[in-house]
Design a protein around this motif. Sequence first.
Motif, PDB file in Angstrom:
ATOM      1  N   LYS A  30       0.819  -1.220   0.000  1.00  0.00           N
ATOM      2  CA  LYS A  30       0.000   0.000   0.000  1.00  0.00           C
ATOM      3  C   LYS A  30       0.854   1.272   0.000  1.00  0.00           C
ATOM      4  O   LYS A  30       0.332   2.361   0.208  1.00  0.00           O
ATOM      5  CB  LYS A  30      -0.921   0.000   1.218  1.00  0.00           C
ATOM      6  N   GLY A  31       2.181   1.130  -0.177  1.00  0.00           N
ATOM      7  CA  GLY A  31       3.026   2.309  -0.318  1.00  0.00           C
ATOM      8  C   GLY A  31       3.995   2.607   0.802  1.00  0.00           C
ATOM      9  O   GLY A  31       4.739   3.589   0.724  1.00  0.00           O
ATOM     10  N   ALA A  32       4.002   1.805   1.859  1.00  0.00           N
ATOM     11  CA  ALA A  32       4.970   2.037   2.938  1.00  0.00           C
ATOM     12  C   ALA A  32       6.379   1.749   2.427  1.00  0.00           C
ATOM     13  O   ALA A  32       6.574   0.926   1.526  1.00  0.00           O
ATOM     14  CB  ALA A  32       4.662   1.136   4.133  1.00  0.00           C
ATOM     15  N   VAL A  33       7.345   2.413   3.001  1.00  0.00           N
ATOM     16  CA  VAL A  33       8.745   2.139   2.683  1.00  0.00           C
ATOM     17  C   VAL A  33       9.304   1.238   3.783  1.00  0.00           C
ATOM     18  O   VAL A  33       9.018   1.435   4.968  1.00  0.00           O
ATOM     19  CB  VAL A  33       9.573   3.436   2.546  1.00  0.00           C
ATOM     20  N   ASN A  74      13.117   8.839  -0.097  1.00  0.00           N
ATOM     21  CA  ASN A  74      12.195   7.786   0.341  1.00  0.00           C
ATOM     22  C   ASN A  74      11.507   8.145   1.653  1.00  0.00           C
ATOM     23  O   ASN A  74      10.483   7.565   1.986  1.00  0.00           O
ATOM     24  CB  ASN A  74      12.926   6.457   0.500  1.00  0.00           C
ATOM     25  N   SER A  76       9.372  10.530   3.904  1.00  0.00           N
ATOM     26  CA  SER A  76       8.374  11.582   3.868  1.00  0.00           C
ATOM     27  C   SER A  76       7.507  11.401   5.109  1.00  0.00           C
ATOM     28  O   SER A  76       7.114  10.274   5.428  1.00  0.00           O
ATOM     29  CB  SER A  76       7.527  11.454   2.598  1.00  0.00           C
ATOM     30  N   ASP A  78       4.556  11.871   5.617  1.00  0.00           N
ATOM     31  CA  ASP A  78       3.202  11.360   5.381  1.00  0.00           C
ATOM     32  C   ASP A  78       3.206   9.924   4.843  1.00  0.00           C
ATOM     33  O   ASP A  78       2.153   9.379   4.519  1.00  0.00           O
ATOM     34  CB  ASP A  78       2.424  12.288   4.442  1.00  0.00           C
ATOM     35  N   ARG A  79       4.354   9.298   4.784  1.00  0.00           N
ATOM     36  CA  ARG A  79       4.491   7.914   4.307  1.00  0.00           C
ATOM     37  C   ARG A  79       4.861   7.008   5.470  1.00  0.00           C
ATOM     38  O   ARG A  79       5.729   7.339   6.273  1.00  0.00           O
ATOM     39  CB  ARG A  79       5.584   7.864   3.249  1.00  0.00           C
ATOM     40  N   ALA A  80       4.208   5.856   5.555  1.00  0.00           N
ATOM     41  CA  ALA A  80       4.543   4.896   6.613  1.00  0.00           C
ATOM     42  C   ALA A  80       5.959   4.366   6.399  1.00  0.00           C
ATOM     43  O   ALA A  80       6.372   4.106   5.263  1.00  0.00           O
ATOM     44  CB  ALA A  80       3.543   3.750   6.623  1.00  0.00           C
ATOM     45  N   VAL A  81       6.689   4.208   7.511  1.00  0.00           N
ATOM     46  CA  VAL A  81       8.055   3.700   7.482  1.00  0.00           C
ATOM     47  C   VAL A  81       8.111   2.441   8.347  1.00  0.00           C
ATOM     48  O   VAL A  81       7.728   2.461   9.521  1.00  0.00           O
ATOM     49  CB  VAL A  81       9.059   4.742   8.030  1.00  0.00           C
ATOM     50  N   TYR A 103       8.018  11.898  12.463  1.00  0.00           N
ATOM     51  CA  TYR A 103       7.349  10.864  11.671  1.00  0.00           C
ATOM     52  C   TYR A 103       6.328  10.174  12.573  1.00  0.00           C
ATOM     53  O   TYR A 103       6.668   9.741  13.676  1.00  0.00           O
ATOM     54  CB  TYR A 103       8.367   9.845  11.148  1.00  0.00           C
ATOM     55  N   LYS A 105       3.916   7.640  11.377  1.00  0.00           N
ATOM     56  CA  LYS A 105       3.606   6.269  10.956  1.00  0.00           C
ATOM     57  C   LYS A 105       4.898   5.462  10.857  1.00  0.00           C
ATOM     58  O   LYS A 105       5.460   5.272   9.776  1.00  0.00           O
ATOM     59  CB  LYS A 105       2.858   6.294   9.621  1.00  0.00           C
TER      60      LYS A 105
END
Length: 124
Positions: A30-33, A74, A76, A78-81, A103, A105
């Motif tokens: 779903k887009g997490a790094v 990579n 951000s 707003d992006r899950a890590v 961060y 998430k």
Amino acid sequence: MPTTAKQLLEAANAAVPKISGKEAQEMVAKGAVIVDVRDSAEVAQTGKAAGAVHIPRGSLEFKADPESPGHDKNFSRDRAVILHCASGGRAALAGKLLKDFGYDKVYNLGGFKDWVEAGGKVDK
């Protein structure tokens, strides 16, 4: 007042939720790094989770800080890590650092073996 490694790890584990290998795979889809914070020699021996970004624990501050000249795109806020190491300790400490950086998430997969045992693909 001085602190200990044990106290730092306890605080990190309290701040960063632990997830399973399957949960990590679903989140990555779903887009997490996913970030591997192990040393380069460890990654060379085992490979890394497919699509993972390898950033050794000692470089994380400079790669995660958007104001740093070495910022890695990579990262951000707003992006899950999802972080992992060999057993989860360095990943927890790295996660706490990211929380301190704003961060929200951030998740601890634990060790590389947790990814592999859940059927995660590996880049050699």
